[in-house]
Design a protein around this motif. Structure first.
Motif, PDB file in Angstrom:
ATOM      1  N   UNK A  30      15.059  16.067  78.027  1.00 21.50           N
ATOM      2  CA  UNK A  30      13.777  16.768  77.958  1.00 21.50           C
ATOM      3  C   UNK A  30      13.014  16.380  76.695  1.00 21.50           C
ATOM      4  N   UNK A  31      13.670  16.505  75.528  1.00 24.38           N
ATOM      5  CA  UNK A  31      12.957  16.240  74.275  1.00 24.38           C
ATOM      6  C   UNK A  31      12.643  14.762  74.118  1.00 24.38           C
ATOM      7  N   UNK A  32      13.508  13.903  74.645  1.00 24.26           N
ATOM      8  CA  UNK A  32      13.257  12.468  74.578  1.00 24.26           C
ATOM      9  C   UNK A  32      12.003  12.116  75.370  1.00 24.26           C
ATOM     10  N   UNK A  33      11.875  12.706  76.537  1.00 21.15           N
ATOM     11  CA  UNK A  33      10.702  12.426  77.378  1.00 21.15           C
ATOM     12  C   UNK A  33       9.429  13.014  76.763  1.00 21.15           C
ATOM     13  N   UNK A  34       9.546  14.219  76.207  1.00 20.09           N
ATOM     14  CA  UNK A  34       8.368  14.899  75.682  1.00 20.09           C
ATOM     15  C   UNK A  34       7.920  14.355  74.328  1.00 20.09           C
ATOM     16  N   UNK A  35       8.886  13.924  73.497  1.00 19.79           N
ATOM     17  CA  UNK A  35       8.549  13.542  72.130  1.00 19.79           C
ATOM     18  C   UNK A  35       8.595  12.037  71.864  1.00 19.79           C
ATOM     19  N   UNK A  36       9.676  11.385  72.271  1.00 15.34           N
ATOM     20  CA  UNK A  36       9.801   9.961  71.955  1.00 15.34           C
ATOM     21  C   UNK A  36       9.042   9.072  72.935  1.00 15.34           C
ATOM     22  N   UNK A  37       9.300   9.281  74.223  1.00 13.66           N
ATOM     23  CA  UNK A  37       8.686   8.403  75.218  1.00 13.66           C
ATOM     24  C   UNK A  37       7.187   8.663  75.370  1.00 13.66           C
ATOM     25  N   UNK A  45      14.582   0.380  71.437  1.00  7.14           N
ATOM     26  CA  UNK A  45      15.766   0.025  70.658  1.00  7.14           C
ATOM     27  C   UNK A  45      15.905   0.909  69.420  1.00  7.14           C
ATOM     28  N   UNK A  46      14.794   1.162  68.745  1.00  8.65           N
ATOM     29  CA  UNK A  46      14.814   2.041  67.567  1.00  8.65           C
ATOM     30  C   UNK A  46      15.139   3.470  67.987  1.00  8.65           C
ATOM     31  N   UNK A  47      14.570   3.904  69.101  1.00 10.49           N
ATOM     32  CA  UNK A  47      14.842   5.255  69.607  1.00 10.49           C
ATOM     33  C   UNK A  47      16.321   5.425  69.934  1.00 10.49           C
ATOM     34  N   UNK A  48      16.937   4.419  70.550  1.00 10.00           N
ATOM     35  CA  UNK A  48      18.360   4.484  70.886  1.00 10.00           C
ATOM     36  C   UNK A  48      19.222   4.499  69.630  1.00 10.00           C
ATOM     37  N   UNK A  49      18.832   3.729  68.625  1.00  9.90           N
ATOM     38  CA  UNK A  49      19.560   3.718  67.353  1.00  9.90           C
ATOM     39  C   UNK A  49      19.455   5.074  66.666  1.00  9.90           C
ATOM     40  N   UNK A  50      18.291   5.689  66.746  1.00 13.37           N
ATOM     41  CA  UNK A  50      18.074   7.008  66.154  1.00 13.37           C
ATOM     42  C   UNK A  50      19.031   8.038  66.770  1.00 13.37           C
ATOM     43  N   UNK A  51      19.243   7.953  68.080  1.00 12.99           N
ATOM     44  CA  UNK A  51      20.146   8.893  68.751  1.00 12.99           C
ATOM     45  C   UNK A  51      21.574   8.754  68.242  1.00 12.99           C
ATOM     46  N   UNK A  52      21.960   7.524  67.903  1.00 12.48           N
ATOM     47  CA  UNK A  52      23.294   7.296  67.336  1.00 12.48           C
ATOM     48  C   UNK A  52      23.379   7.927  65.949  1.00 12.48           C
TER      49      UNK A  52
END
Length: 270
Positions: A30-37, A45-52
Motif C-alpha cells: 500500500x505505502x509503496x504504491x501510494x508514496x514511492x511509485x 532499483x534505489x527503491x528496492x535498495x531502500x527496502x533492504x
C-alpha cells in the motif's frame, strides 16, 4: 524535503509491521504504491535498495532488545549459564527447513508469488491459521519460556516458518501460531520467532545489500539514513510493546486486523 518525509513514513511502516504478525509485505504494498511509485521519487532499483536498508533497521532493533540472549547463544559470557536454556543449536534446527526451501525456490517465489493477489491470499489464510491456533491452544502451555523449547518443537516451528515463504502469510504469524499449537506460551513462541528471524533476515538482507551496493550514492544517503533510523526506533518500540501484551491479547486481534487489511487492499487495487 518530501523524500525525507516519505523515508520516515516508510520506516515507521516497516518498523511497526516487520515483526508483528500482520504481514509487513501487505502494508508495504500500500505505502509503496501510494508514496514511492506514485511520486516516482527514485528509480525502482534505489527503491528496492531502500527496502533492504529499512529492514536492516528493524533487525537491529531485535538484536538490541535480545542482546543478552544473543551473547548467551554465542557463548560470549565468561560465566556459562547453567540449567535449561535455549542454545544456538535450537536456532539452527529451526532455520533449516525454511532456509533450504528458500534457497531452492527463491527465484520461483520472486517471479510468480509476489503479486497483490497472492498477498491477499496470504493475509487471509494467515489470519485463519492464527485464529485456529488460539482456538486449539492447550489450556496450560507445557513450554512457558523460550528456554524450555525442545529440539522437536524448534524443528516443527521451522516447518511452520516455511509457510511464510508465501508472501503475505507473515513469518511471525506463522511461527507464533505454530509454536502455540505445539504447546508453547504465546510469549515463548514470540521470543523464539524474533530470535530465529535475525540470522535468516540478516543473511538475506546482507546478500541483497551487496548486490545493490552501487546505489548508495550521496544524493540518496539522507533518504536511506532517515528510513533506517525510523525503522529501528519504531521496531524497537513495537516489539517491546508486543512482547508485553502477547500472552494477554493473543493472536485473534491481529488476525482480525489482517482480514481488515486484506479488504482495504482489495478495494484499493481491484
Amino acid at each position: 524535503m518530501w523524500e525525507i518525509i516519505v523515508a520516515f513514513i516508510l520506516g515507521i511502516v516497516e518498523g511497526l509491521t516487520e515483526f508483528a504478525p500482520v504481514s509487513s509485505t501487505g502494508h508495504m504494498i500500500i505505502v509503496d504504491d501510494l508514496l514511492l511509485k506514485s511520486h516516482k521519487l527514485f528509480s525502482q532499483e534505489v527503491a528496492n535498495t531502500f527496502k533492504i536498508v529499512i529492514q536492516l533497521g528493524s533487525i537491529l532493533a531485535v538484536v538490541v532488545l535480545f542482546k543478552s540472549r544473543f551473547v548467551d547463544l554465542l557463548d560470549l559470557k565468561k560465566e556459562k549459564a547453567t540449567g535449561e536454556r535455549l542454545k544456538l543449536s535450537h536456532i539452527i534446527v529451526g532455520l533449516l527447513p525454511a532456509g533450504v526451501l528458500g534457497l531452492l525456490f527463491e527465484d520461483y517465489i520472486d517471479e510468480h508469488l509476489f503479486s497483490i493477489k497472492t498477498v491477499l491470499v496470504g493475509l487471509v489464510m494467515g489470519a485463519v491459521l492464527m485464529i485456529v491456533a488460539d482456538w486449539l491452544q492447550p489450556k496450560t502451555p507445557k513450554t512457558e519460556t523460550v528456554d524450555q523449547i525442545s529440539y522437536k518443537q524448534a524443528l516443527a516451528v521451522g516447518l511452520f516458518q516455511c509457510i511464510a515463504l508465501w508472501p503475505g502469510f507473515s513469518r511471525s504469524g506463522s511461527t507464533i501460531s505454530g509454536g502455540v499449537l505445539l504447546g508453547m506460551s504465546h510469549r515463548a513462541a514470540a521470543d523464539f520467532t524474533f530470535i530465529m528471524a535475525v540470522p535468516i533476515m540478516l543473511g538475506a538482507s546482507g546478500l541483497s545489500l551487496l548486490k545493490n551496493w552501487s546505489y548508495f550514492t550521496i544524493d540518496v544517503l539522507p533518504f536511506f539514513v532517515t528510513g533506517f533510523v525510523s525503522a529501528f526506533i519504531f521496531a524497537f518500540v513495537s516489539i517491546r510493546f508486543f512482547l508485553k501484551l502477547i500472552n494477554r491479547i493473543k493472536l485473534v486481534p491481529f488476525a482480525l486486523y489482517r482480514i481488515a487489511l486484506a479488504v482495504v487492499i482489495y478495494f484499493v487495487f481491484f
